[in-house]
Design a protein around this motif. Sequence first.
Motif, PDB file in Angstrom:
ATOM      1  N   GLY A  49      -8.077  29.389  -9.828  1.00 50.09           N
ATOM      2  CA  GLY A  49      -8.544  28.754 -11.060  1.00 50.09           C
ATOM      3  C   GLY A  49      -7.430  28.231 -11.939  1.00 50.09           C
ATOM      4  N   GLY A  50      -6.177  28.401 -11.518  1.00 56.48           N
ATOM      5  CA  GLY A  50      -5.042  27.889 -12.291  1.00 56.48           C
ATOM      6  C   GLY A  50      -4.729  26.454 -11.891  1.00 56.48           C
ATOM      7  N   TRP A  51      -3.757  25.873 -12.575  1.00 56.37           N
ATOM      8  CA  TRP A  51      -3.365  24.493 -12.298  1.00 56.37           C
ATOM      9  C   TRP A  51      -1.979  24.469 -11.699  1.00 56.37           C
ATOM     10  CZ3 TRP A  51      -7.180  21.212 -12.362  1.00 56.37           C
ATOM     11  CH2 TRP A  51      -8.269  21.432 -13.206  1.00 56.37           C
ATOM     12  N   ARG A  52      -1.815  23.714 -10.625  1.00 56.75           N
ATOM     13  CA  ARG A  52      -0.531  23.536  -9.953  1.00 56.75           C
ATOM     14  C   ARG A  52      -0.149  22.060 -10.076  1.00 56.75           C
ATOM     15  NH1 ARG A  52       1.713  28.144  -9.052  1.00 56.75           N
ATOM     16  NH2 ARG A  52       2.924  27.213  -7.396  1.00 56.75           N
ATOM     17  N   LEU A  53       1.127  21.791 -10.221  1.00 55.29           N
ATOM     18  CA  LEU A  53       1.602  20.415 -10.290  1.00 55.29           C
ATOM     19  C   LEU A  53       1.906  19.933  -8.872  1.00 55.29           C
ATOM     20  CD1 LEU A  53       2.310  18.046 -12.107  1.00 55.29           C
ATOM     21  CD2 LEU A  53       4.638  18.932 -12.215  1.00 55.29           C
ATOM     22  N   VAL A  54       1.278  18.837  -8.493  1.00 56.13           N
ATOM     23  CA  VAL A  54       1.384  18.303  -7.135  1.00 56.13           C
ATOM     24  C   VAL A  54       2.063  16.937  -7.191  1.00 56.13           C
ATOM     25  CG1 VAL A  54       0.035  17.471  -5.162  1.00 56.13           C
ATOM     26  CG2 VAL A  54      -0.677  19.540  -6.380  1.00 56.13           C
ATOM     27  N   GLY A  90       0.763  -1.237   0.000  1.00 59.76           N
ATOM     28  CA  GLY A  90       0.000   0.000   0.000  1.00 59.76           C
ATOM     29  C   GLY A  90       0.795   1.289   0.000  1.00 59.76           C
ATOM     30  N   THR A  91       1.688   1.478  -0.967  1.00 59.79           N
ATOM     31  CA  THR A  91       2.401   2.745  -1.107  1.00 59.79           C
ATOM     32  C   THR A  91       2.366   3.191  -2.566  1.00 59.79           C
ATOM     33  OG1 THR A  91       4.536   1.692  -1.505  1.00 59.79           O
ATOM     34  CG2 THR A  91       4.006   2.259   0.784  1.00 59.79           C
ATOM     35  N   CYS A  92       2.417   4.501  -2.768  1.00 58.74           N
ATOM     36  CA  CYS A  92       2.531   5.003  -4.140  1.00 58.74           C
ATOM     37  C   CYS A  92       3.036   6.436  -4.133  1.00 58.74           C
ATOM     38  CB  CYS A  92       1.199   4.906  -4.885  1.00 58.74           C
ATOM     39  SG  CYS A  92       0.005   6.178  -4.510  1.00 58.74           S
ATOM     40  N   GLU A  93       3.536   6.841  -5.284  1.00 63.21           N
ATOM     41  CA  GLU A  93       3.923   8.221  -5.556  1.00 63.21           C
ATOM     42  C   GLU A  93       3.299   8.576  -6.889  1.00 63.21           C
ATOM     43  OE1 GLU A  93       7.751  11.083  -6.476  1.00 63.21           O
ATOM     44  OE2 GLU A  93       8.092   8.976  -6.019  1.00 63.21           O
ATOM     45  N   HIS A  94       2.804   9.802  -6.983  1.00 61.40           N
ATOM     46  CA  HIS A  94       2.112  10.194  -8.209  1.00 61.40           C
ATOM     47  C   HIS A  94       2.152  11.713  -8.353  1.00 61.40           C
ATOM     48  CE1 HIS A  94      -0.626   9.745 -11.537  1.00 61.40           C
ATOM     49  NE2 HIS A  94      -1.522  10.506 -10.965  1.00 61.40           N
ATOM     50  N   ASP A  95       2.285  12.189  -9.595  1.00 62.02           N
ATOM     51  CA  ASP A  95       2.185  13.618  -9.912  1.00 62.02           C
ATOM     52  C   ASP A  95       0.883  13.859 -10.644  1.00 62.02           C
ATOM     53  OD1 ASP A  95       4.716  13.940  -8.902  1.00 62.02           O
ATOM     54  OD2 ASP A  95       5.698  14.211 -10.829  1.00 62.02           O
ATOM     55  N   PHE A  96       0.215  14.957 -10.320  1.00 61.16           N
ATOM     56  CA  PHE A  96      -1.013  15.337 -11.014  1.00 61.16           C
ATOM     57  C   PHE A  96      -1.203  16.841 -10.872  1.00 61.16           C
ATOM     58  CE2 PHE A  96      -2.110  14.157  -6.715  1.00 61.16           C
ATOM     59  CZ  PHE A  96      -2.956  15.169  -6.289  1.00 61.16           C
ATOM     60  N   ARG A  97      -2.016  17.381 -11.767  1.00 57.49           N
ATOM     61  CA  ARG A  97      -2.329  18.807 -11.701  1.00 57.49           C
ATOM     62  C   ARG A  97      -3.608  18.998 -10.889  1.00 57.49           C
ATOM     63  NH1 ARG A  97      -2.204  19.389 -17.998  1.00 57.49           N
ATOM     64  NH2 ARG A  97      -2.761  17.227 -17.663  1.00 57.49           N
ATOM     65  N   GLN A  98      -3.569  20.025 -10.037  1.00 58.35           N
ATOM     66  CA  GLN A  98      -4.720  20.314  -9.186  1.00 58.35           C
ATOM     67  C   GLN A  98      -5.060  21.805  -9.305  1.00 58.35           C
ATOM     68  OE1 GLN A  98      -4.112  19.109  -5.156  1.00 58.35           O
ATOM     69  NE2 GLN A  98      -6.219  19.500  -4.565  1.00 58.35           N
ATOM     70  N   ARG A  99      -6.365  22.092  -9.343  1.00 57.92           N
ATOM     71  CA  ARG A  99      -6.825  23.482  -9.469  1.00 57.92           C
ATOM     72  C   ARG A  99      -6.586  24.221  -8.159  1.00 57.92           C
ATOM     73  NH1 ARG A  99     -10.267  24.974 -13.183  1.00 57.92           N
ATOM     74  NH2 ARG A  99     -11.306  22.960 -13.236  1.00 57.92           N
TER      75      ARG A  99
END
Length: 142
Positions: free
Chosen positions: A83-88, A70-79
């Motif tokens: 109203g802009g998008w940030r990379l998380v 049960g572990t993971c790492e992931h990048d995604f864009r979040q509002r």
Amino acid sequence: RLDLAMAASDLCLWEWTPAGWRFHTRLWAEKFGHPAGRLVSGPDFRDSIHPEDAGAFERKFRDLLASPDGTCEHDFRQRDTHGGWRLVNCHARLFRRTADDAPETVIGISRDVTEERLAEQARLHAVEKEGELQTLRSQLNP
């Protein structure tokens, strides 16, 4: 002190339960509009993820819940709240299961890596341009 340290490094502590998500870093909550310490429903959180990243996010999270370690790492864009998008960048771990082995709690830490990745892209672009200039210089002055 924890809030200051987390804000300085742009980190967010969070947890997931089947009831929803809780974000425990006040400044992060202000950045993304998820109230610190309050429950955010799954659909409300998923609505803040960029549509192009939502499918991969869902798959990664399902894999995390199904995984024995049960572990993971992931990048995604979040509002963000503007109203802009940030990379998380998100690191998560399945913390607890119920007696019948159902996922009960996931804990994680997320970091806004937008500026870091933009700076990295700018450095790569500068290196590429310098290489092109060196090639032109060698052609002009062999």
